[in-house]
Design a protein around this motif. Structure first.
Motif, PDB file in Angstrom:
ATOM      1  N   LEU A   1       0.809  -1.207   0.000  1.00  0.00           N
ATOM      2  CA  LEU A   1       0.000   0.000   0.000  1.00  0.00           C
ATOM      3  C   LEU A   1       0.849   1.266   0.000  1.00  0.00           C
ATOM      4  O   LEU A   1       0.539   2.221  -0.706  1.00  0.00           O
ATOM      5  N   THR A   2       1.922   1.292   0.772  1.00  0.00           N
ATOM      6  CA  THR A   2       2.770   2.482   0.816  1.00  0.00           C
ATOM      7  C   THR A   2       3.314   2.808  -0.562  1.00  0.00           C
ATOM      8  O   THR A   2       3.284   3.968  -0.989  1.00  0.00           O
TER       9      THR A   2
ATOM     10  N   SER B   1       1.570   7.423   2.354  1.00  0.00           N
ATOM     11  CA  SER B   1       2.701   7.635   1.464  1.00  0.00           C
ATOM     12  C   SER B   1       3.914   8.042   2.300  1.00  0.00           C
ATOM     13  O   SER B   1       3.807   8.247   3.512  1.00  0.00           O
ATOM     14  N   ARG B   2       5.053   8.171   1.634  1.00  0.00           N
ATOM     15  CA  ARG B   2       6.264   8.567   2.358  1.00  0.00           C
ATOM     16  C   ARG B   2       6.022   9.884   3.087  1.00  0.00           C
ATOM     17  O   ARG B   2       5.195  10.677   2.671  1.00  0.00           O
ATOM     18  N   HIS B   3       6.714  10.072   4.153  1.00  0.00           N
ATOM     19  CA  HIS B   3       6.636  11.272   4.995  1.00  0.00           C
ATOM     20  C   HIS B   3       5.333  11.381   5.793  1.00  0.00           C
ATOM     21  O   HIS B   3       5.054  12.428   6.354  1.00  0.00           O
ATOM     22  N   VAL B   4       4.531  10.326   5.828  1.00  0.00           N
ATOM     23  CA  VAL B   4       3.334  10.335   6.672  1.00  0.00           C
ATOM     24  C   VAL B   4       3.679   9.561   7.942  1.00  0.00           C
ATOM     25  O   VAL B   4       3.771   8.343   7.929  1.00  0.00           O
ATOM     26  N   GLY B   5       3.885  10.304   9.008  1.00  0.00           N
ATOM     27  CA  GLY B   5       4.188   9.688  10.289  1.00  0.00           C
ATOM     28  C   GLY B   5       2.913   9.396  11.063  1.00  0.00           C
ATOM     29  O   GLY B   5       1.808   9.745  10.642  1.00  0.00           O
ATOM     30  N   ALA B   6       3.088   8.785  12.205  1.00  0.00           N
ATOM     31  CA  ALA B   6       1.937   8.406  13.030  1.00  0.00           C
ATOM     32  C   ALA B   6       1.121   9.621  13.462  1.00  0.00           C
ATOM     33  O   ALA B   6      -0.115   9.584  13.454  1.00  0.00           O
ATOM     34  N   LYS B   7       1.786  10.713  13.803  1.00  0.00           N
ATOM     35  CA  LYS B   7       1.070  11.906  14.268  1.00  0.00           C
ATOM     36  C   LYS B   7       0.196  12.481  13.143  1.00  0.00           C
ATOM     37  O   LYS B   7      -0.978  12.792  13.373  1.00  0.00           O
TER      38      LYS B   7
END
Length: 149
Positions: free
Chosen positions: A11-12, A41-47
């Motif tokens: 998915l990523t 996607s990249r650069h999507v962190g948990a926060k």
């Protein structure tokens, strides 16, 4: 020939490709039907994923109330236009939710609308989600029976 949205790289990778295809796209997140982040996607962190989850929950509640009030059928997409960005929220028939942010003066909004529609149309075949009944959810389990990677 149509290519699968989600392939072996997961998915990523599919969300990264979606973001990469449109100038100005910043991130994409897929949420479960109950609003839990399934991937980003990249650069999507948990926060950020948690913040998007909360925002989308509110938008979906308003959208669903609007469809009931207007007797206008199923909710398919919500687009929020801000002074410097757009947020696309699209529902997928299997219950998952795609959210994409695009920003910048020269952002290709029409291209993103097309890519979101394309992703949603293909994703329903490739993002199976089934939720366990509440009685079978274990402590610490998010309730998603089949997790996407």
């Amino acid at each position: 020939m149509t290519h699968a949205v989600v392939t072996g790289d997961g998915l990523t990778g599919a969300l990264d490709r979606l973001v990469d295809r449109v100038h100005g796209a910043e991130f994409a997140v897929v949420l479960s039907p109950d609003g839990l982040p399934l991937g980003g996607s990249r650069h999507v962190g948990a926060k950020l994923a948690e913040q998007i989850s909360g925002v989308v929950a509110g938008l979906l509640a308003l959208g669903l109330a609007t469809t009931r009030t207007c007797d206008a059928g199923e909710l398919r997409q919500i687009v929020v236009q801000m002074s410097r960005a757009f947020l696309f929220v699209a529902t997928i028939r299997n219950g998952t939710i795609l959210t994409v942010r695009i920003a910048g003066d020269d952002a290709e909004v029409g291209d993103m609308a097309y890519e979101v529609a394309l992703f949603v149309g293909q994703a329903e075949r490739h993002l199976p989600v089934s939720l366990e009944p509440a009685s079978s959810v274990r402590s610490g389990d998010a309730g998603v029976h089949k997790r996407l990677r």
